[in-house]
Design a protein around this motif. Sequence first.
Motif, PDB file in Angstrom:
ATOM      1  N   GLN A 158       0.870  -1.187   0.000  1.00  0.00           N
ATOM      2  CA  GLN A 158       0.000   0.000   0.000  1.00  0.00           C
ATOM      3  C   GLN A 158       0.895   1.220   0.000  1.00  0.00           C
ATOM      4  O   GLN A 158       1.889   1.259   0.723  1.00  0.00           O
ATOM      5  CB  GLN A 158      -0.879  -0.006   1.244  1.00  0.00           C
ATOM      6  N   ARG A 159       0.549   2.181  -0.824  1.00  0.00           N
ATOM      7  CA  ARG A 159       1.442   3.329  -0.856  1.00  0.00           C
ATOM      8  C   ARG A 159       1.204   4.201   0.366  1.00  0.00           C
ATOM      9  O   ARG A 159       0.112   4.227   0.934  1.00  0.00           O
ATOM     10  CB  ARG A 159       1.308   4.113  -2.158  1.00  0.00           C
ATOM     11  N   ASP A 160       2.247   4.899   0.739  1.00  0.00           N
ATOM     12  CA  ASP A 160       2.183   5.755   1.919  1.00  0.00           C
ATOM     13  C   ASP A 160       1.398   7.021   1.555  1.00  0.00           C
ATOM     14  O   ASP A 160       1.814   7.785   0.694  1.00  0.00           O
ATOM     15  CB  ASP A 160       3.623   6.096   2.330  1.00  0.00           C
ATOM     16  N   PRO A 161       0.249   7.243   2.201  1.00  0.00           N
ATOM     17  CA  PRO A 161      -0.622   8.366   1.806  1.00  0.00           C
ATOM     18  C   PRO A 161      -0.078   9.736   2.186  1.00  0.00           C
ATOM     19  O   PRO A 161      -0.573  10.753   1.719  1.00  0.00           O
ATOM     20  CB  PRO A 161      -1.925   8.080   2.562  1.00  0.00           C
ATOM     21  N   LEU A 162       0.954   9.764   3.029  1.00  0.00           N
ATOM     22  CA  LEU A 162       1.525  11.052   3.446  1.00  0.00           C
ATOM     23  C   LEU A 162       2.939  11.242   2.884  1.00  0.00           C
ATOM     24  O   LEU A 162       3.234  12.273   2.280  1.00  0.00           O
ATOM     25  CB  LEU A 162       1.545  11.138   4.985  1.00  0.00           C
ATOM     26  N   PHE A 163       3.803  10.255   3.097  1.00  0.00           N
ATOM     27  CA  PHE A 163       5.199  10.407   2.704  1.00  0.00           C
ATOM     28  C   PHE A 163       5.488   9.788   1.331  1.00  0.00           C
ATOM     29  O   PHE A 163       6.611   9.862   0.852  1.00  0.00           O
ATOM     30  CB  PHE A 163       6.122   9.797   3.759  1.00  0.00           C
ATOM     31  N   GLY A 164       4.492   9.162   0.715  1.00  0.00           N
ATOM     32  CA  GLY A 164       4.668   8.573  -0.609  1.00  0.00           C
ATOM     33  C   GLY A 164       4.907   9.642  -1.667  1.00  0.00           C
ATOM     34  O   GLY A 164       4.858  10.843  -1.371  1.00  0.00           O
ATOM     35  N   GLU A 165       5.121   9.171  -2.904  1.00  0.00           N
ATOM     36  CA  GLU A 165       5.445  10.095  -3.984  1.00  0.00           C
ATOM     37  C   GLU A 165       4.376  11.184  -4.144  1.00  0.00           C
ATOM     38  O   GLU A 165       4.690  12.364  -4.269  1.00  0.00           O
ATOM     39  CB  GLU A 165       5.594   9.312  -5.284  1.00  0.00           C
ATOM     40  N   THR A 166       3.131  10.750  -4.173  1.00  0.00           N
ATOM     41  CA  THR A 166       2.031  11.714  -4.294  1.00  0.00           C
ATOM     42  C   THR A 166       1.132  11.595  -3.066  1.00  0.00           C
ATOM     43  O   THR A 166       0.382  10.633  -2.936  1.00  0.00           O
ATOM     44  CB  THR A 166       1.171  11.404  -5.549  1.00  0.00           C
ATOM     45  N   PRO A 167       1.222  12.565  -2.171  1.00  0.00           N
ATOM     46  CA  PRO A 167       0.384  12.447  -0.976  1.00  0.00           C
ATOM     47  C   PRO A 167      -1.102  12.583  -1.310  1.00  0.00           C
ATOM     48  O   PRO A 167      -1.460  13.253  -2.284  1.00  0.00           O
ATOM     49  CB  PRO A 167       0.852  13.609  -0.095  1.00  0.00           C
ATOM     50  N   GLU A 168      -1.928  11.925  -0.531  1.00  0.00           N
ATOM     51  CA  GLU A 168      -3.378  12.056  -0.714  1.00  0.00           C
ATOM     52  C   GLU A 168      -3.796  13.484  -0.391  1.00  0.00           C
ATOM     53  O   GLU A 168      -3.172  14.134   0.454  1.00  0.00           O
ATOM     54  CB  GLU A 168      -4.089  11.070   0.207  1.00  0.00           C
ATOM     55  N   PRO A 169      -4.871  13.947  -1.046  1.00  0.00           N
ATOM     56  CA  PRO A 169      -5.281  15.346  -0.851  1.00  0.00           C
ATOM     57  C   PRO A 169      -5.379  15.758   0.621  1.00  0.00           C
ATOM     58  O   PRO A 169      -4.914  16.837   0.982  1.00  0.00           O
ATOM     59  CB  PRO A 169      -6.649  15.400  -1.531  1.00  0.00           C
ATOM     60  N   ARG A 170      -5.925  14.914   1.456  1.00  0.00           N
ATOM     61  CA  ARG A 170      -6.112  15.336   2.849  1.00  0.00           C
ATOM     62  C   ARG A 170      -4.785  15.564   3.574  1.00  0.00           C
ATOM     63  O   ARG A 170      -4.740  16.258   4.584  1.00  0.00           O
ATOM     64  CB  ARG A 170      -6.989  14.362   3.630  1.00  0.00           C
ATOM     65  N   TYR A 171      -3.715  14.949   3.052  1.00  0.00           N
ATOM     66  CA  TYR A 171      -2.422  15.080   3.732  1.00  0.00           C
ATOM     67  C   TYR A 171      -1.484  16.086   3.064  1.00  0.00           C
ATOM     68  O   TYR A 171      -0.342  16.223   3.474  1.00  0.00           O
ATOM     69  CB  TYR A 171      -1.732  13.720   3.814  1.00  0.00           C
ATOM     70  N   ARG A 172      -1.972  16.775   2.031  1.00  0.00           N
ATOM     71  CA  ARG A 172      -1.071  17.678   1.306  1.00  0.00           C
ATOM     72  C   ARG A 172      -0.542  18.801   2.187  1.00  0.00           C
ATOM     73  O   ARG A 172       0.635  19.138   2.146  1.00  0.00           O
ATOM     74  CB  ARG A 172      -1.768  18.245   0.070  1.00  0.00           C
ATOM     75  N   ALA A 173      -1.424  19.379   2.982  1.00  0.00           N
ATOM     76  CA  ALA A 173      -1.001  20.501   3.834  1.00  0.00           C
ATOM     77  C   ALA A 173       0.052  20.036   4.842  1.00  0.00           C
ATOM     78  O   ALA A 173       1.059  20.713   5.071  1.00  0.00           O
ATOM     79  CB  ALA A 173      -2.210  21.088   4.560  1.00  0.00           C
ATOM     80  N   LEU A 174      -0.180  18.874   5.396  1.00  0.00           N
ATOM     81  CA  LEU A 174       0.759  18.325   6.380  1.00  0.00           C
ATOM     82  C   LEU A 174       2.102  18.012   5.715  1.00  0.00           C
ATOM     83  O   LEU A 174       3.166  18.321   6.272  1.00  0.00           O
ATOM     84  CB  LEU A 174       0.146  17.061   7.003  1.00  0.00           C
ATOM     85  N   ARG A 175       2.043  17.447   4.525  1.00  0.00           N
ATOM     86  CA  ARG A 175       3.278  17.122   3.802  1.00  0.00           C
ATOM     87  C   ARG A 175       4.077  18.404   3.510  1.00  0.00           C
ATOM     88  O   ARG A 175       5.300  18.440   3.651  1.00  0.00           O
ATOM     89  CB  ARG A 175       2.898  16.408   2.507  1.00  0.00           C
ATOM     90  N   HIS A 176       3.355  19.424   3.121  1.00  0.00           N
ATOM     91  CA  HIS A 176       4.001  20.693   2.829  1.00  0.00           C
ATOM     92  C   HIS A 176       4.690  21.248   4.081  1.00  0.00           C
ATOM     93  O   HIS A 176       5.826  21.692   4.050  1.00  0.00           O
ATOM     94  CB  HIS A 176       2.961  21.689   2.306  1.00  0.00           C
ATOM     95  N   LEU A 177       3.970  21.194   5.179  1.00  0.00           N
ATOM     96  CA  LEU A 177       4.524  21.684   6.443  1.00  0.00           C
ATOM     97  C   LEU A 177       5.788  20.917   6.828  1.00  0.00           C
ATOM     98  O   LEU A 177       6.796  21.499   7.241  1.00  0.00           O
ATOM     99  CB  LEU A 177       3.457  21.548   7.540  1.00  0.00           C
ATOM    100  N   ILE A 178       5.739  19.603   6.671  1.00  0.00           N
ATOM    101  CA  ILE A 178       6.906  18.763   7.006  1.00  0.00           C
ATOM    102  C   ILE A 178       8.088  19.147   6.119  1.00  0.00           C
ATOM    103  O   ILE A 178       9.221  19.237   6.595  1.00  0.00           O
ATOM    104  CB  ILE A 178       6.551  17.266   6.858  1.00  0.00           C
ATOM    105  N   ALA A 179       7.818  19.399   4.836  1.00  0.00           N
ATOM    106  CA  ALA A 179       8.887  19.773   3.904  1.00  0.00           C
ATOM    107  C   ALA A 179       9.545  21.089   4.344  1.00  0.00           C
ATOM    108  O   ALA A 179      10.757  21.242   4.231  1.00  0.00           O
ATOM    109  CB  ALA A 179       8.333  19.899   2.499  1.00  0.00           C
ATOM    110  N   THR A 180       8.759  21.987   4.881  1.00  0.00           N
ATOM    111  CA  THR A 180       9.331  23.265   5.314  1.00  0.00           C
ATOM    112  C   THR A 180      10.191  23.090   6.576  1.00  0.00           C
ATOM    113  O   THR A 180      11.059  23.911   6.866  1.00  0.00           O
ATOM    114  CB  THR A 180       8.244  24.326   5.612  1.00  0.00           C
ATOM    115  N   LEU A 181       9.931  22.020   7.310  1.00  0.00           N
ATOM    116  CA  LEU A 181      10.723  21.772   8.531  1.00  0.00           C
ATOM    117  C   LEU A 181      12.071  21.148   8.179  1.00  0.00           C
ATOM    118  O   LEU A 181      12.991  21.156   8.979  1.00  0.00           O
ATOM    119  CB  LEU A 181       9.973  20.806   9.460  1.00  0.00           C
ATOM    120  N   GLY A 182      12.164  20.588   6.986  1.00  0.00           N
ATOM    121  CA  GLY A 182      13.412  19.943   6.544  1.00  0.00           C
ATOM    122  C   GLY A 182      13.604  18.586   7.156  1.00  0.00           C
ATOM    123  O   GLY A 182      12.878  18.114   7.977  1.00  0.00           O
TER     124      GLY A 182
END
Length: 182
Positions: A158-182
């Motif tokens: 099962q692909r990772d809905p948050l850290f996978g290549e394409t995050p699921e829509p509901r997790y996009r904001a969280l993924r973006h935030l994590i990316a800004t944290l480095g």
Amino acid sequence: MSFDPVAGWRAEHAYFGKLLRLLQREMDVFHAGERPNYEMMLDIISYLRDFADRLHHPREDVAFARLARRCPELELPLARLQQEHKVIAQAGETLRGLLAEVLDGGLVKRAEVEMAAAMYLVYYGNHIAREEEDVVGRAARVLDAEDWEAVRAALPAQRDPLFGETPEPRYRALRHLIATLG
Ligand SMILES: [Fe+2]
Ligand SMILES: [Fe+2]
């Protein structure tokens, strides 16, 4: 876990660690008497319930069982870690319920959210640390290709809905935030 199962295992722990730190940060906001980002907190806990509890932990259970057979001295600590998976799932579900209630406008006691989050953070943080310190390196040395194949095959991919290549829509904001944290 990816094609390099040990690297994949460690990577997932690093991801979960990031999420726990984010959750802690929101709890610090909460302690300061301000409104934390409940939406983000709910996203974090939902991901950990839906991905970690359903895939990461069941795969570990298979790896632990195989490791215990090879290293009998690890049988007890591995049994404890396996037991903790159940506690983490239960504590996570409690916290998810409380956060959903808060977002629904329900009356939830601050102390209740505080207790549930603190318990989850401490328990989960220690759990990951134990696995990293006592288990992952040992498993890397002891388990063979057939063991890792059994671990992989224990659950459908099962692909990772948050850290996978394409995050699921509901997790996009969280993924973006994590990316800004480095
Ligand atoms: Fe675990
Ligand atoms: Fe783990």
